[in-house]
Design a protein around this motif. Structure first.
Motif, PDB file in Angstrom:
ATOM      1  N   VAL A 191       0.838  -1.204   0.000  1.00 21.30           N
ATOM      2  CA  VAL A 191       0.000   0.000   0.000  1.00 21.30           C
ATOM      3  C   VAL A 191       0.874   1.255   0.000  1.00 21.30           C
ATOM      4  CG1 VAL A 191      -1.635   1.358   1.385  1.00 21.30           C
ATOM      5  CG2 VAL A 191      -2.040  -1.093   1.018  1.00 21.30           C
ATOM      6  N   ALA A 192       1.885   1.294   0.861  1.00 23.92           N
ATOM      7  CA  ALA A 192       2.763   2.470   0.931  1.00 23.92           C
ATOM      8  C   ALA A 192       3.501   2.675  -0.388  1.00 23.92           C
ATOM      9  CB  ALA A 192       3.751   2.328   2.088  1.00 23.92           C
ATOM     10  N   ARG A 193       3.974   1.602  -0.998  1.00 27.76           N
ATOM     11  CA  ARG A 193       4.671   1.716  -2.284  1.00 27.76           C
ATOM     12  C   ARG A 193       3.739   2.282  -3.357  1.00 27.76           C
ATOM     13  NH1 ARG A 193       6.740  -3.665  -4.470  1.00 27.76           N
ATOM     14  NH2 ARG A 193       4.562  -3.825  -4.967  1.00 27.76           N
ATOM     15  N   ALA A 194       2.483   1.825  -3.362  1.00 27.41           N
ATOM     16  CA  ALA A 194       1.513   2.332  -4.343  1.00 27.41           C
ATOM     17  C   ALA A 194       1.245   3.820  -4.112  1.00 27.41           C
ATOM     18  CB  ALA A 194       0.215   1.540  -4.261  1.00 27.41           C
ATOM     19  N   MET A 195       1.110   4.230  -2.865  1.00 27.78           N
ATOM     20  CA  MET A 195       0.856   5.638  -2.565  1.00 27.78           C
ATOM     21  C   MET A 195       2.075   6.486  -2.932  1.00 27.78           C
ATOM     22  SD  MET A 195      -2.236   5.562  -1.677  1.00 27.78           S
ATOM     23  CE  MET A 195      -2.562   7.191  -1.027  1.00 27.78           C
ATOM     24  N   GLN A 196       3.251   5.958  -2.704  1.00 27.15           N
ATOM     25  CA  GLN A 196       4.481   6.647  -3.091  1.00 27.15           C
ATOM     26  C   GLN A 196       4.507   6.817  -4.614  1.00 27.15           C
ATOM     27  OE1 GLN A 196       8.277   4.523  -2.559  1.00 27.15           O
ATOM     28  NE2 GLN A 196       8.911   6.226  -1.248  1.00 27.15           N
ATOM     29  N   GLY A 197       4.096   5.785  -5.323  1.00 25.54           N
ATOM     30  CA  GLY A 197       4.046   5.843  -6.775  1.00 25.54           C
ATOM     31  C   GLY A 197       3.045   6.853  -7.306  1.00 25.54           C
ATOM     32  N   ARG A 198       2.063   7.204  -6.487  1.00 19.99           N
ATOM     33  CA  ARG A 198       1.069   8.212  -6.863  1.00 19.99           C
ATOM     34  C   ARG A 198       1.519   9.620  -6.492  1.00 19.99           C
ATOM     35  NH1 ARG A 198      -3.113   9.034  -9.282  1.00 19.99           N
ATOM     36  NH2 ARG A 198      -4.498   9.555  -7.600  1.00 19.99           N
ATOM     37  N   GLY A 199       2.735   9.744  -5.942  1.00 19.60           N
ATOM     38  CA  GLY A 199       3.284  11.068  -5.675  1.00 19.60           C
ATOM     39  C   GLY A 199       3.223  11.532  -4.231  1.00 19.60           C
ATOM     40  N   TYR A 200       2.737  10.698  -3.340  1.00 22.77           N
ATOM     41  CA  TYR A 200       2.720  11.071  -1.924  1.00 22.77           C
ATOM     42  C   TYR A 200       4.091  10.817  -1.321  1.00 22.77           C
ATOM     43  CZ  TYR A 200      -2.392  10.872  -2.331  1.00 22.77           C
ATOM     44  OH  TYR A 200      -3.700  11.062  -2.709  1.00 22.77           O
ATOM     45  N   ARG A 201       4.477  11.635  -0.373  1.00 26.26           N
ATOM     46  CA  ARG A 201       5.706  11.398   0.394  1.00 26.26           C
ATOM     47  C   ARG A 201       5.352  10.443   1.516  1.00 26.26           C
ATOM     48  NH1 ARG A 201       9.952  14.279   3.234  1.00 26.26           N
ATOM     49  NH2 ARG A 201      11.244  12.553   3.975  1.00 26.26           N
ATOM     50  N   ILE A 202       6.012   9.307   1.559  1.00 23.53           N
ATOM     51  CA  ILE A 202       5.767   8.299   2.583  1.00 23.53           C
ATOM     52  C   ILE A 202       6.835   8.424   3.662  1.00 23.53           C
ATOM     53  CG2 ILE A 202       5.708   5.799   3.041  1.00 23.53           C
ATOM     54  CD1 ILE A 202       3.286   6.902   1.416  1.00 23.53           C
ATOM     55  N   VAL A 203       6.399   8.435   4.920  1.00 30.20           N
ATOM     56  CA  VAL A 203       7.329   8.469   6.042  1.00 30.20           C
ATOM     57  C   VAL A 203       7.070   7.213   6.885  1.00 30.20           C
ATOM     58  CG1 VAL A 203       8.149   9.746   8.048  1.00 30.20           C
ATOM     59  CG2 VAL A 203       7.282  10.997   6.057  1.00 30.20           C
ATOM     60  N   PRO A 204       7.983   6.242   6.826  1.00 33.44           N
ATOM     61  CA  PRO A 204       7.798   5.007   7.586  1.00 33.44           C
ATOM     62  C   PRO A 204       7.938   5.231   9.092  1.00 33.44           C
ATOM     63  CG  PRO A 204       9.435   4.744   5.835  1.00 33.44           C
ATOM     64  CD  PRO A 204       9.165   6.202   5.969  1.00 33.44           C
ATOM     65  N   VAL A 205       7.053   4.574   9.860  1.00 34.11           N
ATOM     66  CA  VAL A 205       7.131   4.615  11.323  1.00 34.11           C
ATOM     67  C   VAL A 205       7.059   3.172  11.818  1.00 34.11           C
ATOM     68  CG1 VAL A 205       6.099   5.450  13.471  1.00 34.11           C
ATOM     69  CG2 VAL A 205       5.999   6.870  11.396  1.00 34.11           C
TER      70      VAL A 205
END
Length: 145
Positions: free
Chosen positions: A37-51
């Protein structure tokens, strides 16, 4: 009064205005739902910050943090991949760091967490997959890089 998620137009607006998504419980294992899910959102241009306090280093090319409080930049959405019983404390942290939305992934529901976040003025979404909502609503985000 029972909790109700925002309607689809409101969810679309939340996604359009979001830039940074802190993903609590993001796994570094590529076969886990949180990673996909995070990878897909990153691919859509969102900045992902892992916690994830058990991961040292990076996930998806981004520095991983032990808690929301350790993140230096503003957080728009706190997306949660943790069991329901852990979400009230996550909601408190989301409020403390000034996030605008608490998003509990599909299968995660906690009324107390929703109350904590909503009373502080955060948008609250529970039991919905952010990736599915983003794909269905196809928001045109203001902050897209």
């Amino acid at each position: 009064m029972a909790f109700a998620n925002p309607d689809r137009e409101q969810i679309k607006a939340i996604l359009e205005q979001a830039d940074t998504i802190a993903v609590v419980g993001l796994s570094d294992k590529t076969d886990r739902t949180s990673y996909m899910v995070a990878r897909a959102m990153q691919g859509r241009g969102y900045r992902i910050v892992p916690v994830n306090p058990s991961v040292q280093g990076e996930i998806l090319g981004e520095r991983c943090y032990a808690s929301l409080k350790d993140i230096e930049q503003p957080i728009d959405i706190v997306n949660v991949f943790r069991r329901s019983e852990f979400t009230p404390d996550i909601a408190k942290e989301a409020v403390e760091v000034g996030a605008t939305t608490l998003w509990l992934q599909q299968g995660i529901v906690n009324e107390q967490a929703a109350e904590i976040a909503a009373e502080a003025g955060l948008n609250v979404i529970m039991d919905r997959c952010i990736k599915v909502e983003d794909a269905v609503l196809k928001p045109e985000r203001q902050n897209k890089k």
